[in-house]
Motif scaffolding. Structure first.
Motif, PDB file in Angstrom:
ATOM      1  N   TYR A   1      49.460  29.493  33.397  1.00  0.00           N
ATOM      2  CA  TYR A   1      48.659  28.373  33.896  1.00  0.00           C
ATOM      3  C   TYR A   1      47.190  28.747  34.060  1.00  0.00           C
ATOM      4  O   TYR A   1      46.353  27.908  34.350  1.00  0.00           O
ATOM      5  CB  TYR A   1      49.223  27.859  35.228  1.00  0.00           C
ATOM      6  N   GLY A   2      46.879  30.040  33.866  1.00  0.00           N
ATOM      7  CA  GLY A   2      45.497  30.487  33.987  1.00  0.00           C
ATOM      8  C   GLY A   2      44.640  30.011  32.819  1.00  0.00           C
ATOM      9  O   GLY A   2      45.144  29.538  31.798  1.00  0.00           O
ATOM     10  N   SER A   3      43.336  30.172  32.978  1.00  0.00           N
ATOM     11  CA  SER A   3      42.392  29.719  31.947  1.00  0.00           C
ATOM     12  C   SER A   3      41.362  30.793  31.630  1.00  0.00           C
ATOM     13  O   SER A   3      40.187  30.494  31.410  1.00  0.00           O
ATOM     14  CB  SER A   3      41.680  28.440  32.418  1.00  0.00           C
ATOM     15  N   CYS A   4      41.777  32.050  31.610  1.00  0.00           N
ATOM     16  CA  CYS A   4      40.842  33.150  31.363  1.00  0.00           C
ATOM     17  C   CYS A   4      40.162  32.983  30.008  1.00  0.00           C
ATOM     18  O   CYS A   4      40.831  32.798  28.989  1.00  0.00           O
ATOM     19  CB  CYS A   4      41.568  34.486  31.422  1.00  0.00           C
ATOM     20  N   THR A   5      38.847  33.075  30.009  1.00  0.00           N
ATOM     21  CA  THR A   5      38.086  32.760  28.798  1.00  0.00           C
ATOM     22  C   THR A   5      38.230  33.807  27.711  1.00  0.00           C
ATOM     23  O   THR A   5      37.996  33.516  26.537  1.00  0.00           O
ATOM     24  CB  THR A   5      36.595  32.606  29.130  1.00  0.00           C
ATOM     25  N   PHE A   6      38.599  35.053  28.078  1.00  0.00           N
ATOM     26  CA  PHE A   6      38.703  36.110  27.075  1.00  0.00           C
ATOM     27  C   PHE A   6      40.064  36.127  26.390  1.00  0.00           C
ATOM     28  O   PHE A   6      40.295  36.907  25.473  1.00  0.00           O
ATOM     29  CB  PHE A   6      38.446  37.486  27.710  1.00  0.00           C
ATOM     30  N   CYS A   7      40.979  35.276  26.825  1.00  0.00           N
ATOM     31  CA  CYS A   7      42.371  35.315  26.363  1.00  0.00           C
ATOM     32  C   CYS A   7      42.619  34.280  25.267  1.00  0.00           C
ATOM     33  O   CYS A   7      42.519  33.076  25.509  1.00  0.00           O
ATOM     34  CB  CYS A   7      43.311  35.077  27.544  1.00  0.00           C
ATOM     35  N   ALA A   8      42.962  34.759  24.068  1.00  0.00           N
ATOM     36  CA  ALA A   8      43.253  33.846  22.966  1.00  0.00           C
ATOM     37  C   ALA A   8      44.539  33.065  23.208  1.00  0.00           C
ATOM     38  O   ALA A   8      44.757  32.005  22.613  1.00  0.00           O
ATOM     39  CB  ALA A   8      43.354  34.629  21.655  1.00  0.00           C
ATOM     40  N   SER A   9      45.387  33.575  24.112  1.00  0.00           N
ATOM     41  CA  SER A   9      46.634  32.868  24.411  1.00  0.00           C
ATOM     42  C   SER A   9      46.375  31.490  25.008  1.00  0.00           C
ATOM     43  O   SER A   9      47.203  30.591  24.908  1.00  0.00           O
ATOM     44  CB  SER A   9      47.491  33.702  25.372  1.00  0.00           C
ATOM     45  N   ASN A  10      45.220  31.332  25.669  1.00  0.00           N
ATOM     46  CA  ASN A  10      44.879  30.008  26.209  1.00  0.00           C
ATOM     47  C   ASN A  10      44.807  28.966  25.109  1.00  0.00           C
ATOM     48  O   ASN A  10      45.286  27.845  25.255  1.00  0.00           O
ATOM     49  CB  ASN A  10      43.517  30.082  26.917  1.00  0.00           C
ATOM     50  N   THR A  11      44.169  29.347  24.001  1.00  0.00           N
ATOM     51  CA  THR A  11      44.083  28.431  22.869  1.00  0.00           C
ATOM     52  C   THR A  11      45.455  28.235  22.253  1.00  0.00           C
ATOM     53  O   THR A  11      45.848  27.116  21.904  1.00  0.00           O
ATOM     54  CB  THR A  11      43.101  28.976  21.820  1.00  0.00           C
TER      55      THR A  11
ATOM     56  N   VAL B   1      42.866  42.275  37.403  1.00  0.00           N
ATOM     57  CA  VAL B   1      41.841  41.801  38.345  1.00  0.00           C
ATOM     58  C   VAL B   1      40.504  41.643  37.625  1.00  0.00           C
ATOM     59  O   VAL B   1      39.660  40.854  38.022  1.00  0.00           O
ATOM     60  CB  VAL B   1      41.685  42.752  39.547  1.00  0.00           C
ATOM     61  N   GLU B   2      40.276  42.432  36.585  1.00  0.00           N
ATOM     62  CA  GLU B   2      39.093  42.438  35.707  1.00  0.00           C
ATOM     63  C   GLU B   2      37.821  42.924  36.406  1.00  0.00           C
ATOM     64  O   GLU B   2      37.115  43.778  35.899  1.00  0.00           O
ATOM     65  CB  GLU B   2      38.831  41.049  35.075  1.00  0.00           C
ATOM     66  N   SER B   3      37.510  42.378  37.582  1.00  0.00           N
ATOM     67  CA  SER B   3      36.242  42.719  38.241  1.00  0.00           C
ATOM     68  C   SER B   3      36.285  42.285  39.700  1.00  0.00           C
ATOM     69  O   SER B   3      37.154  41.506  40.113  1.00  0.00           O
ATOM     70  CB  SER B   3      35.091  42.028  37.513  1.00  0.00           C
ATOM     71  N   PHE B   4      35.321  42.788  40.469  1.00  0.00           N
ATOM     72  CA  PHE B   4      35.130  42.340  41.848  1.00  0.00           C
ATOM     73  C   PHE B   4      33.753  41.689  42.005  1.00  0.00           C
ATOM     74  O   PHE B   4      33.331  41.403  43.124  1.00  0.00           O
ATOM     75  CB  PHE B   4      35.270  43.524  42.810  1.00  0.00           C
ATOM     76  N   VAL B   5      33.076  41.473  40.898  1.00  0.00           N
ATOM     77  CA  VAL B   5      31.754  40.845  40.889  1.00  0.00           C
ATOM     78  C   VAL B   5      31.933  39.341  40.637  1.00  0.00           C
ATOM     79  O   VAL B   5      32.476  38.951  39.605  1.00  0.00           O
ATOM     80  CB  VAL B   5      30.861  41.453  39.790  1.00  0.00           C
TER      81      VAL B   5
ATOM     82  N   GLN C   1      31.045  37.900  37.150  1.00  0.00           N
ATOM     83  CA  GLN C   1      31.977  38.202  36.073  1.00  0.00           C
ATOM     84  C   GLN C   1      33.251  37.378  36.185  1.00  0.00           C
ATOM     85  O   GLN C   1      33.773  36.875  35.186  1.00  0.00           O
ATOM     86  CB  GLN C   1      32.316  39.697  36.068  1.00  0.00           C
ATOM     87  N   LEU C   2      33.760  37.231  37.403  1.00  0.00           N
ATOM     88  CA  LEU C   2      34.970  36.429  37.591  1.00  0.00           C
ATOM     89  C   LEU C   2      34.735  34.983  37.179  1.00  0.00           C
ATOM     90  O   LEU C   2      35.630  34.328  36.630  1.00  0.00           O
ATOM     91  CB  LEU C   2      35.423  36.505  39.050  1.00  0.00           C
ATOM     92  N   ASP C   3      33.526  34.475  37.409  1.00  0.00           N
ATOM     93  CA  ASP C   3      33.187  33.123  36.963  1.00  0.00           C
ATOM     94  C   ASP C   3      33.095  33.067  35.441  1.00  0.00           C
ATOM     95  O   ASP C   3      33.565  32.106  34.815  1.00  0.00           O
ATOM     96  CB  ASP C   3      31.853  32.681  37.572  1.00  0.00           C
ATOM     97  N   LEU C   4      32.479  34.084  34.834  1.00  0.00           N
ATOM     98  CA  LEU C   4      32.365  34.135  33.377  1.00  0.00           C
ATOM     99  C   LEU C   4      33.738  34.169  32.725  1.00  0.00           C
ATOM    100  O   LEU C   4      33.980  33.501  31.720  1.00  0.00           O
ATOM    101  CB  LEU C   4      31.562  35.374  32.957  1.00  0.00           C
ATOM    102  N   PHE C   5      34.652  34.943  33.321  1.00  0.00           N
ATOM    103  CA  PHE C   5      36.005  35.068  32.771  1.00  0.00           C
ATOM    104  C   PHE C   5      36.903  33.903  33.178  1.00  0.00           C
ATOM    105  O   PHE C   5      38.020  33.789  32.700  1.00  0.00           O
ATOM    106  CB  PHE C   5      36.645  36.372  33.242  1.00  0.00           C
ATOM    107  N   ARG C   6      36.410  33.061  34.071  1.00  0.00           N
ATOM    108  CA  ARG C   6      37.153  31.899  34.584  1.00  0.00           C
ATOM    109  C   ARG C   6      38.525  32.342  35.105  1.00  0.00           C
ATOM    110  O   ARG C   6      39.567  31.748  34.779  1.00  0.00           O
ATOM    111  CB  ARG C   6      37.296  30.818  33.520  1.00  0.00           C
ATOM    112  N   LYS C   7      38.514  33.356  35.944  1.00  0.00           N
ATOM    113  CA  LYS C   7      39.757  33.907  36.459  1.00  0.00           C
ATOM    114  C   LYS C   7      40.461  32.981  37.452  1.00  0.00           C
ATOM    115  O   LYS C   7      41.676  33.050  37.625  1.00  0.00           O
ATOM    116  CB  LYS C   7      39.492  35.251  37.149  1.00  0.00           C
TER     117      LYS C   7
END
Length: 521
Positions: free
Chosen positions: A199-209, A307-311, A314-320
């Motif tokens: 159900y996630g929408s991480c921008t770096f993940c091709a599985s979303n598409t 977790v990818e990051s604590f910044v 970055q979390l916004d960029l990755f849409r975590k």
């Protein structure tokens, strides 16, 4: 029909000692296993060639293809194996002019036209989950029906690209047969898929598409009874000891309040004994933390969480969809419950600053990530930067912003100091890689019953993890100045190399002792 499924060789090297770590073994692709079993249920004969698991390179695969002929060939393709798959298809077509060749997987599903351009030898691409589509596709391969009448495929007709309407399955995942087992490793580890999608929408993940190509819910789950049935079958028929749940997020099952009760009840009723690893989102670790103790009692002994990051940037960029505070809370829960864990970290993206790198490493040091009891956890420096995968949401974002570059990451760093840091870190990676790869000795010692040595080696791995984090931070501090790469690395070698060599020496002595048990003290 005689059908051959091929999982092409990976481009990266494979460690020879993966067999000792139950959660990094050479393992067959669960997806191909389910596909093969589904097709065999229709009366076909299927051979699955697992090149990564068997450590076959392209030469070894070609030797097999030269000596064996099939009626149809299916290629499972990732972006990283696209060009290798093209060579394989070329060989097959040259040798068997009229045979049927098709492709499936994430890349052909997202980019069928591009796949057909790169691999003109293909008769078609399968879009999305293929179990039901392949049943009809084999009829087309045998001349029974026209490919035009099959939903969920893409092909070329008279030079024009054609994609048929999406295939809408009316079946549940429980309708799939248990996978065809085509490869077994010495650690008794098997992969299992108990749900599909996230159900996630991480921008770096091709599985979303990919998952949005499949009509229906974003996540599809198997029933608890069906999951336990496969576990029991693998334990009884193949002596399975360890399981890797390849679900994007295993804890999604707990959306059903009855799942944990039934899962636990069936395992105890059938007296099943095994160990397992899951992947879980940080927010679900928090949401379902009350179930973790039960899972530990059932055999859970490793959790991977990205977790990818604590910044926050970055979390916004990755849409975590997860805050830094939740990432920290999830890690604290795993630590408090004593669950060995490994973190997915993406500390670099085009906008990364030195201050962000220092902040991330300071959080990891404060959390004492180096103290995780999972010996296979990567030192922080060995985590990859953001990789822009074609087909992922961030790919299209960077394309629109003109950030894409033809290099290993897919972009350049905007800040020069970050670029210098990355160059220095690559130098440090080369020094730490050999020691990091010796983590398997911990498992080898356990396997030989030398538990005191295993404990000692795990502590050495923890020392290596901490040394790496401190070095990472020191490089960042030095790169904040105007020092050059050469000058920085001289300081790093002077301050950290002796400690690294000491850890390496410990691993070398242990390796020698484990290889010559008759000469142990």
């Amino acid at each position: 029909m005689k059908i051959c499924f091929i999982n092409p060789p990976y481009t990266q090297s494979i460690l020879d000692n993966n067999e000792y770590d139950p959660y990094k073994p050479n393992i067959q692709s669960p997806g191909l296993g389910y596909l093969a079993a589904s097709i065999e249920r229709e009366g076909h004969s299927v051979t699955v060639l697992e090149c990564p698991a068997n450590q076959w390179d392209l030469i070894r695969l070609c030797q097999h293809l030269e000596n064996n002929k099939y009626d149809a060939y299916g290629l499972s393709i990732l972006y990283t194996t696209l060009l290798c798959a093209a060579k394989i298809a070329r060989l097959i077509r040259k040798r068997c002019f009229d045979t049927f060749i098709f492709a499936g997987g994430i890349y052909p599903s997202i980019y069928p036209e591009d796949t057909l351009d790169v691999i003109p030898e293909l008769d078609c691409c399968v879009i999305g989950d293929g179990e039901e589509i392949l049943t009809e596709l084999m009829l087309a391969a045998n001349g029974g029906i026209q490919i035009d009448n099959i939903r969920g495929v893409a092909y070329r007709k008279n030079g024009k690209f054609v994609i048929t309407p999406p295939f809408i399955s009316q079946k549940s995942l429980d309708d799939l047969p248990y996978p065809k087992i085509s490869y077994m490793n010495s650690s008794g580890t098997f992969g299992i898929v108990s749900s599909r999608g996230c159900y996630g929408s991480c921008t770096f993940c091709a599985s979303n598409t990919y998952k949005r190509l499949r009509p229906g819910p974003l996540v599809k789950c198997r029933s608890c009874k069906n999951i336990i049935g496969e576990l029991e079958w693998l334990i009884k028929e193949y002596h399975a000891k360890n399981f890797i749940f390849f679900d994007d997020n295993f804890l999604y099952h707990f959306c059903d309040p009855d799942f944990m009760r039934e899962f636990s009840h069936l395992i105890h009723k059938k007296a099943l004994s095994f160990h397992f690893q899951i992947t879980a989102r940080a927010d679900d670790i928090i949401r379902y933390s009350q179930y973790l103790d039960v899972l530990i009692g059932l055999g859970l002994d490793m959790v991977f969480t990205g977790v990818e990051s604590f910044v926050p940037r970055q979390l916004d960029l990755f849409r975590k969809g997860v805050t830094a505070e939740k990432n920290i809370q999830a890690i604290q829960i795993l630590k408090e419950k004593g669950i060995p864990f490994s973190l997915g970290l993406i500390l670099f993206d085009p906008y990364t600053t030195i201050d962000e790198l220092i902040y991330n490493i300071d959080v990891l040091l404060e959390l004492e990530y180096y103290n995780t009891d999972y010996a296979g956890a990567f030192p922080v420096s060995l985590n990859d930067p953001l990789k822009v995968v074609k087909g992922s949401p961030i790919y299209f974002d960077f394309l629109q912003k003109g950030l894409l570059k033809n290099n290993e990451n897919g972009y350049d760093f905007i800040h020069k100091k970050t670029e210098r840091f990355y160059d220095c870190l690559n130098n440090w990676r080369k020094k730490i890689q050999a020691a990091a790869e010796k983590y398997y000795l911990t498992y080898k010692a356990h396997k030989q019953g030398i538990h005191e040595l295993a404990f000692h080696l795990l502590n050495e791995k923890k020392k290596l993890m901490e040394l790496d984090m401190l070095c990472f931070r020191r490089i960042a501090q030095l790169c904040a100045t105007e020092m050059g790469t050469g000058e920085i690395m001289k300081i790093i070698e002077r301050e950290y190399l002796n400690d690294l060599l000491s850890i390496e020496q410990t691993f070398k002595k242990a390796e020698y002792a484990l290889e010559q048990p008759d000469k142990r003290c």
